[in-house]
Scaffold this motif. Structure first.
Motif, PDB file in Angstrom:
ATOM      1  N   GLU A 210       0.637  -1.335  -0.095  1.00 23.49           N
ATOM      2  CA  GLU A 210      -0.054   0.004  -0.123  1.00 23.49           C
ATOM      3  C   GLU A 210       0.876   1.243   0.207  1.00 23.49           C
TER       4      GLU A 210
ATOM      5  N   TRP B 223     -11.628  -1.304  -8.570  1.00 27.22           N
ATOM      6  CA  TRP B 223     -12.186  -0.039  -9.494  1.00 27.22           C
ATOM      7  C   TRP B 223     -11.097  -0.135 -10.749  1.00 27.22           C
TER       8      TRP B 223
ATOM      9  N   GLY C  17     -19.590   2.043  -8.277  1.00 27.79           N
ATOM     10  CA  GLY C  17     -19.797   0.937  -7.422  1.00 27.79           C
ATOM     11  C   GLY C  17     -19.566   1.014  -6.048  1.00 27.79           C
TER      12      GLY C  17
HETATM   13  C1  LIG Z   1     -15.558  10.343  -2.478  1.00 29.76           C
HETATM   14  C2  LIG Z   1     -16.133   8.876  -2.711  1.00 29.76           C
HETATM   15  C3  LIG Z   1     -16.859   8.595  -1.544  1.00 29.76           C
HETATM   16  C4  LIG Z   1     -17.307   7.246  -1.193  1.00 29.76           C
HETATM   17  N1  LIG Z   1     -18.262   6.869  -0.454  1.00 29.76           N
HETATM   18  C5  LIG Z   1     -18.737   5.450  -0.345  1.00 29.76           C
HETATM   19  C6  LIG Z   1     -19.595   5.231   0.664  1.00 29.76           C
HETATM   20  O1  LIG Z   1     -20.203   6.085   1.348  1.00 29.76           O
HETATM   21  N2  LIG Z   1     -20.172   3.879   0.688  1.00 29.76           N
HETATM   22  C7  LIG Z   1     -19.822   3.099  -0.129  1.00 29.76           C
HETATM   23  O2  LIG Z   1     -20.107   1.994  -0.191  1.00 29.76           O
HETATM   24  N3  LIG Z   1     -18.827   3.458  -1.375  1.00 29.76           N
HETATM   25  C8  LIG Z   1     -18.343   4.680  -1.371  1.00 29.76           C
HETATM   26  N4  LIG Z   1     -17.547   5.077  -2.325  1.00 29.76           N
HETATM   27  C9  LIG Z   1     -17.089   4.083  -3.215  1.00 29.76           C
HETATM   28  C10 LIG Z   1     -15.877   3.136  -2.711  1.00 29.76           C
HETATM   29  O3  LIG Z   1     -14.948   4.118  -2.215  1.00 29.76           O
HETATM   30  C11 LIG Z   1     -15.203   2.239  -3.694  1.00 29.76           C
HETATM   31  O4  LIG Z   1     -16.280   1.360  -4.306  1.00 29.76           O
HETATM   32  C12 LIG Z   1     -14.093   1.293  -3.393  1.00 29.76           C
HETATM   33  O5  LIG Z   1     -13.091   2.197  -2.358  1.00 29.76           O
HETATM   34  C13 LIG Z   1     -13.298   1.028  -4.455  1.00 29.76           C
HETATM   35  O6  LIG Z   1     -12.124   0.206  -3.894  1.00 29.76           O
HETATM   36  P1  LIG Z   1     -10.711  -0.300  -4.590  1.00 29.76           P
HETATM   37  O7  LIG Z   1      -9.968  -1.266  -3.462  1.00 29.76           O
HETATM   38  O8  LIG Z   1     -11.013  -0.653  -5.840  1.00 29.76           O
HETATM   39  O9  LIG Z   1     -10.064   1.255  -4.691  1.00 29.76           O
HETATM   40  P2  LIG Z   1      -9.725   2.201  -3.444  1.00 29.76           P
HETATM   41  O10 LIG Z   1     -10.520   2.316  -2.541  1.00 29.76           O
HETATM   42  O11 LIG Z   1      -9.185   3.497  -4.326  1.00 29.76           O
HETATM   43  O12 LIG Z   1      -8.147   1.524  -2.759  1.00 29.76           O
HETATM   44  C14 LIG Z   1      -6.938   1.358  -3.927  1.00 29.76           C
HETATM   45  C15 LIG Z   1      -5.819   1.475  -2.824  1.00 29.76           C
HETATM   46  O13 LIG Z   1      -4.441   1.275  -3.759  1.00 29.76           O
HETATM   47  C16 LIG Z   1      -3.656   2.126  -3.373  1.00 29.76           C
HETATM   48  N5  LIG Z   1      -2.618   2.351  -4.494  1.00 29.76           N
HETATM   49  C17 LIG Z   1      -2.872   3.163  -5.551  1.00 29.76           C
HETATM   50  N6  LIG Z   1      -1.758   3.043  -6.168  1.00 29.76           N
HETATM   51  C18 LIG Z   1      -0.741   2.489  -5.645  1.00 29.76           C
HETATM   52  C19 LIG Z   1       0.515   1.983  -5.933  1.00 29.76           C
HETATM   53  N7  LIG Z   1       1.094   2.547  -7.002  1.00 29.76           N
HETATM   54  N8  LIG Z   1       1.300   1.390  -5.082  1.00 29.76           N
HETATM   55  C20 LIG Z   1       0.528   0.916  -3.926  1.00 29.76           C
HETATM   56  N9  LIG Z   1      -0.679   1.221  -3.644  1.00 29.76           N
HETATM   57  C21 LIG Z   1      -1.531   1.980  -4.313  1.00 29.76           C
HETATM   58  C22 LIG Z   1      -4.361   3.380  -2.928  1.00 29.76           C
HETATM   59  O14 LIG Z   1      -3.585   4.276  -2.060  1.00 29.76           O
HETATM   60  C23 LIG Z   1      -5.456   2.784  -2.354  1.00 29.76           C
HETATM   61  O15 LIG Z   1      -5.306   2.470  -0.914  1.00 29.76           O
HETATM   62  C24 LIG Z   1     -17.006   6.254  -2.448  1.00 29.76           C
HETATM   63  C25 LIG Z   1     -16.175   6.757  -3.552  1.00 29.76           C
HETATM   64  C26 LIG Z   1     -15.570   7.980  -3.682  1.00 29.76           C
HETATM   65  C27 LIG Z   1     -14.847   8.328  -4.550  1.00 29.76           C
END
Ligand SMILES: Cc1cc2nc3c(=O)[nH]c(=O)nc-3n(C[C@H](O)[C@H](O)[C@H](O)COP(=O)(O)OP(=O)(O)OC[C@H]3O[C@@H](n4cnc5c(N)ncnc54)[C@H](O)[C@@H]3O)c2cc1C
Ligand SMILES: NC(=O)c1ccc[n+]([C@@H]2O[C@H](COP(=O)([O-])OP(=O)(O)OC[C@H]3O[C@@H](n4cnc5c(N)ncnc54)[C@H](OP(=O)(O)O)[C@@H]3O)[C@@H](O)[C@H]2O)c1
Length: 461
Positions: free
Chosen positions: A43, A365, A372
């Motif tokens: 991370e 994502w 989503g």
């Molecule tokens: C503003 C906002 C509010 C939201 N609120 C809600 C809510 O209230 N309820 C709900 O159900 N959903 C909510 N969502 C949607 C939810 O956040 C997403 O569905 C979910 O977080 C997607 O998960 P993910 O793990 O794919 O991505 P992310 O949550 O973006 O996690 C990706 C991780 O990868 C890390 N990363 C990125 N690049 C690198 C790299 N090069 N090296 C190492 N680590 C890296 C990032 O730091 C991050 O920790 C919200 C979204 C947004 C944008």
């Protein structure tokens, strides 16, 4: 020889998608009946949880509470968190291929999708992601946010637009009981916004809000939600959408209820307007600063889509927040579809020019685009892990030269790179809770990266 040791898997990105992928690996019957698994979760931030920590709005503690459920996954001995490590800078694809049988990319999205209308570069034209990162205390974004404007616009009618509009329309004191750090409280307390205008280019049946979040706007004693009755319009496409989706129907009904409310809400000092059928065409500027937003009135075309009517309105807002969707970053040495903003994949297997890249997988994502809820990343992860396990059974993973668990730690130490661990998160968590307890709040977030690193270290709190 290789299958006498646990399968070694690197997951890059410790947001919900990466954590659910670790969970799915540890629950795999095939792995549990065989060689087992050993996972390293990389991370780039010193703390895990991705957008749950740096996206979910501070006044949504119930959602932030999902972190507690994710603890159960990270508490398991088969998974190690290696935080403050950026893939592409601190570790390379070659480093990982040399050490893991499989690599999963779950790096999510942090930026705003580009919106191509004139005036985007004017002063006080903001991407929602930047504002969200500010109020959620992300260390890599601005510490100050100018909130001097009385009338502001938010473009987009999705849940991010709602978050941004709600934070702009609440008072600083309303948000004080949350985890917001001191700089954010000071910024919000100085907020001069009296009117927040949210613009949807289509109608109530096409809004991407969820019902709970839309209703919640009305819970604030300081916010009066205003919808013009002439913005309530449906066509055949809308009617079908309402019949086939309970959520769409509930959202449209809540918007109708806002539109028919006659009496102003007593005591509400901020007005939050939800405008529909207004498509932003230009952010208006003078002396390089925002002085307005021009929209074109649209009308439904029968299918739920809209066409322009040629009638334009200039709104006298002096700041514009664009909440038109997030965008994923491409990753060094990994194929990327710039158009869709995802790693090209089939069910989570990374593809390049029609060929599966051996040992490489993706989820969340970055796999399917920035739409989503948190819960949806669980299904994504299960699909990806099924592919990975199937490839393991077929002998189609990588063949790492240094699969030993110490190897990556030795590498990071040789680079003198400070990294955080799961125990470190417990220390940071405890530290943030103690900061909160001192002020009668549940938690106060630590913002600065060096402070997060210091609080994660055993001997520095
Ligand atoms: C503003 C906002 C509010 C939201 N609120 C809600 C809510 O209230 N309820 C709900 O159900 N959903 C909510 N969502 C949607 C939810 O956040 C997403 O569905 C979910 O977080 C997607 O998960 P993910 O793990 O794919 O991505 P992310 O949550 O973006 O996690 C990706 C991780 O990868 C890390 N990363 C990125 N690049 C690198 C790299 N090069 N090296 C190492 N680590 C890296 C990032 O730091 C991050 O920790 C919200 C979204 C947004 C944008
Ligand atoms: N509390 C929560 O549960 C919560 C909070 C935040 C985010 N999330 C989730 O996170 C995901 C991302 O949310 P999001 O709000 O970023 O994306 P979203 O749901 O896709 O909404 C984007 C909005 O921007 C509009 N838009 C896009 N391009 C536009 C343009 N050029 N001009 C005008 N409007 C434009 C879209 O309108 P069109 O439909 O017309 O394209 C849509 O209304 C969603 O799944 C959301 O539910 C959940």
């Amino acid at each position: 020889m290789t299958d006498t040791r646990p399968l070694r898997v690197a997951i890059v990105g410790a947001g919900p998608a990466g954590i659910y992928a670790a969970d799915a690996l540890m629950k795999s019957d095939t792995l549990n009946a065989g060689r087992g698994v050993s996972i390293d979760l990389f991370e780039r931030m010193p703390a895990p949880f991705g957008l749950i920590r740096y996206g979910v709005a501070p006044d949504h503690p119930r959602i932030k509470g999902i972190i507690t459920a994710l603890h159960k996954v990270l508490d398991k001995s088969q998974v190690r968190l290696i935080g403050n490590v950026d893939y592409g800078t601190d570790v390379t694809l070659e480093d990982l291929k040399a050490r893991y049988d499989g690599i999963i990319f779950s790096t999510g999205a942090t930026d705003d999708r580009v919106m191509e209308i004139p005036g985007i570069d004017l002063k006080r034209s903001y991407g929602a992601a930047q504002f969200v990162a500010w109020y959620d205390g992300h260390p890599d974004f601005s510490r100050t946010w100018p909130l001097e404007e009385e009338k502001v616009a938010v473009i987009g009618v999705g849940n991010v637009a709602l978050d941004v509009a709600r934070v702009l329309a609440k008072t600083g004191d309303e948000l004080l009981p949350t985890e917001i750090p001191a700089n954010v409280y000071e910024g919000l307390k100085a907020n001069k916004a009296l009117e927040v205008h949210v613009f949807g280019r289509r109608g109530p049946a096409q809004a991407k809000f969820t019902p709970l979040e839309l209703k919640e706007l009305d819970h604030s004693p300081n916010i009066e939600v205003v919808v013009a009755p002439e913005d309530i319009e449906y066509d055949e496409g809308s009617a079908v959408a309402r019949r086939t989706s309970k959520i769409t129907d509930q959202v449209a009904t809540i918007i109708e209820n806002y539109a028919i409310r006659e009496d102003p809400k007593a005591g509400a000092i901020h007005k939050l307007f939800l405008h529909f059928f207004e498509s932003p065409v230009e952010i208006l500027g003078e002396n390089s600063e925002v002085v307005g937003l021009r929209t074109e009135r649209t009308e439904l075309d029968g299918t739920g889509n809209v066409k322009g009517t040629g009638k334009f309105t200039d709104w006298d807002v002096t700041a514009v927040y664009r909440a038109v969707g997030y965008l994923s970053d491409n990753l060094p040495e990994i194929p990327f579809d710039d158009q869709a903003g995802v790693i090209p994949n089939e069910a989570g297997r990374v593809f390049d020019n029609g060929e599966h890249q051996r040992g490489l997988y993706t989820t969340g994502w970055i796999k399917r685009g920035p739409v989503g809820l948190i819960g949806h990343t669980k299904g994504d992860a299960n699909e990806t892990i099924e592919c990975l396990v199937e490839d393991m059974v077929n002998g189609a993973l990588l063949d790492p030269a240094e699969p030993h668990e110490d190897s990556i730690i030795t590498l990071l130490e040789s680079k003198n790179h400070p990294f955080t661990t799961w125990d470190g998160w417990y220390r940071l968590d405890e530290h943030e809770r103690s900061l909160g307890a001192a002020e009668g709040r549940e938690r106060i977030k630590v913002v600065e990266r060096h402070d997060m690193l210091a609080a994660s270290e055993p001997d520095k709190i």
